[in-house]
Design a protein around this motif. Structure first.
Motif, mmCIF file in Angstrom:
data_model
loop_
_atom_site.group_PDB
_atom_site.id
_atom_site.type_symbol
_atom_site.label_atom_id
_atom_site.label_comp_id
_atom_site.label_asym_id
_atom_site.label_seq_id
_atom_site.Cartn_x
_atom_site.Cartn_y
_atom_site.Cartn_z
ATOM 1 N N PHE A 94 -6.218 9.691 5.652
ATOM 2 C CA PHE A 94 -6.217 8.932 6.909
ATOM 3 C C PHE A 94 -4.835 8.445 7.320
ATOM 4 O O PHE A 94 -4.691 7.835 8.376
ATOM 5 C CB PHE A 94 -7.143 7.712 6.770
ATOM 6 N N LEU A 95 -3.817 8.690 6.500
ATOM 7 C CA LEU A 95 -2.490 8.160 6.824
ATOM 8 C C LEU A 95 -1.884 8.859 8.031
ATOM 9 O O LEU A 95 -1.932 10.089 8.148
ATOM 10 C CB LEU A 95 -1.551 8.310 5.622
ATOM 11 N N LYS A 96 -1.349 8.069 8.934
ATOM 12 C CA LYS A 96 -0.660 8.613 10.107
ATOM 13 C C LYS A 96 0.701 9.167 9.690
ATOM 14 O O LYS A 96 1.133 10.212 10.160
ATOM 15 C CB LYS A 96 -0.482 7.496 11.149
ATOM 16 N N ALA B 123 -6.743 1.222 -3.978
ATOM 17 C CA ALA B 123 -6.376 0.113 -3.096
ATOM 18 C C ALA B 123 -6.034 0.609 -1.702
ATOM 19 O O ALA B 123 -6.480 0.045 -0.687
ATOM 20 C CB ALA B 123 -5.202 -0.664 -3.692
ATOM 21 N N VAL B 124 -5.249 1.677 -1.635
ATOM 22 C CA VAL B 124 -4.880 2.247 -0.335
ATOM 23 C C VAL B 124 -6.120 2.794 0.366
ATOM 24 O O VAL B 124 -6.305 2.604 1.578
ATOM 25 C CB VAL B 124 -3.795 3.343 -0.507
ATOM 26 N N LYS B 125 -6.998 3.432 -0.394
ATOM 27 C CA LYS B 125 -8.237 3.959 0.188
ATOM 28 C C LYS B 125 -9.099 2.828 0.743
ATOM 29 O O LYS B 125 -9.709 2.959 1.818
ATOM 30 C CB LYS B 125 -9.011 4.750 -0.864
ATOM 31 N N SER B 126 -9.138 1.699 0.034
ATOM 32 C CA SER B 126 -9.942 0.561 0.510
ATOM 33 C C SER B 126 -9.377 0.005 1.821
ATOM 34 O O SER B 126 -10.137 -0.434 2.698
ATOM 35 C CB SER B 126 -9.990 -0.541 -0.553
ATOM 36 N N ILE B 127 -8.060 0.041 1.957
ATOM 37 C CA ILE B 127 -7.427 -0.395 3.219
ATOM 38 C C ILE B 127 -7.805 0.573 4.337
ATOM 39 O O ILE B 127 -8.133 0.160 5.449
ATOM 40 C CB ILE B 127 -5.899 -0.485 3.043
#
Length: 316
Positions: A154-156, A118-122
């Motif tokens: 990809f998380l900041k 889910a996080v990857k899809s975001i």
């Protein structure tokens, strides 16, 4: 204020009905501009995602164990960030937020595949956006494990509050620190089980309702509804270890309180910070409280908002 220097008081106030007065307009505002999506993973599990879509900066929120998008510790921080032009994305893991109807499977803290997807899809959807992840309690534990995943790059930043580091240690604390905490968590678990029982034919699950503490319920579920041989194996499956911390390669802050009655800080103190993962121990704050006064203001929440607003450019 001295009342809030008591960990149990701070914890209870964080989710108290009194806080509802402050929460209602904030919750209403965010929910009005949020849309709901049902995300289904590759292993056919379905979860809810609520999101606003107005800005270039996004914050993904994971609530605590069996919490929800409107949890009283979550909404104030979401509101402060939204005021600063962050979109708010709130995820309901399996069985969270009254979503028992979506899956026959029970929520298992060891299995976060659906949440990683889910996080990857975001991240894929908003590939040109700045994306942050915030988790509370068990949601903080999950946020750290997602951040350590090789599938998420990809998380900041990641920020966690009162994360469960050693699940066995936390379970014993919730069972033994205060009768009111044990009753709160036991009732929460029994409530979701009763919903599940009404929705699905699941053999023997009613037996779980007879147990009077979290340890016995956990042993019952481990034996009957998990792939694990025993609770030691279960707990090691989602404990935060030094290896977890070492695998995180983006700015991460861990806020924990010395007076947390649910998640003792000692297991975190045994771990080492890294160049990316910084520990932010607080003398007071209880569990997912960090409330300073009866106006429910929080210097910790203000600090988090300021750090995200600066995109964590500087080391904490």
């Amino acid at each position: 204020m001295s009342f809030f220097k008591n960990g149990l008081f701070n914890t209870l106030m964080a989710s108290s009905p009194i806080r509802e007065i402050q929460q209602k307009p904030l919750r209403k505002k965010i929910n009005k501009i949020s849309s709901k999506q049902i995300f289904t993973s590759s292993n056919s599990q379905s979860i809810e995602i609520f999101q606003t879509d107005l800005f270039k900066k996004k914050v993904i929120f994971l609530p605590g164990w069996l919490g929800h998008k409107d949890s009283k510790y979550l909404i104030p921080l979401a509101n402060l960030l939204h005021i600063k032009d962050f979109d708010i994305i709130r995820i309901h893991p399996i069985d969270h937020g009254n979503t028992e109807h979506l899956n026959k499977d029970f929520f298992r803290a060891t299995d976060i595949q659906t949440l990683i997807e889910a996080v990857k899809s975001i991240g894929n959807k908003y590939s040109d956006n700045e994306i942050h992840l915030i988790g509370f309690s068990l949601g903080g534990n999950i946020a750290l494990r997602i951040s350590a995943s090789t599938h998420i790059n990809f998380l900041k930043s990641t920020i966690v509050l009162s994360p469960v580091i050693d699940p066995e240690n936390s379970m014993h604390a919730m069972d033994n620190t205060s009768w009111i905490l044990k009753k709160y968590f036991l009732n929460k678990w029994q409530k979701t089980l009763r919903r599940k029982i009404k929705l699905y034919e699941i053999a023997n699950v009613e037996e779980a309702l007879k147990y009077k503490n979290l340890e016995d319920m956990t042993e019952f579920f481990t034996k009957n509804f998990s792939p694990h041989n025993n609770t030691k194996e279960l707990f090691s499956g989602y404990a935060i270890t030094q290896d977890t911390i070492n695998q995180i390669k983006h700015n991460t802050l861990i806020y924990s309180s010395n007076d947390d009655p649910c998640v003792p800080i000692e297991p975190l103190n045994k771990l080492d910070q890294t160049d990316y993962v910084i520990f932010k121990p607080q003398q007071y704050g209880g569990h997912c409280g960090f409330i300073d006064n009866f106006r429910f203001s929080s210097s910790v929440y203000n600090e988090i908002v300021n750090k995200l607003d600066e995109s964590l450019k500087e080391s904490a």
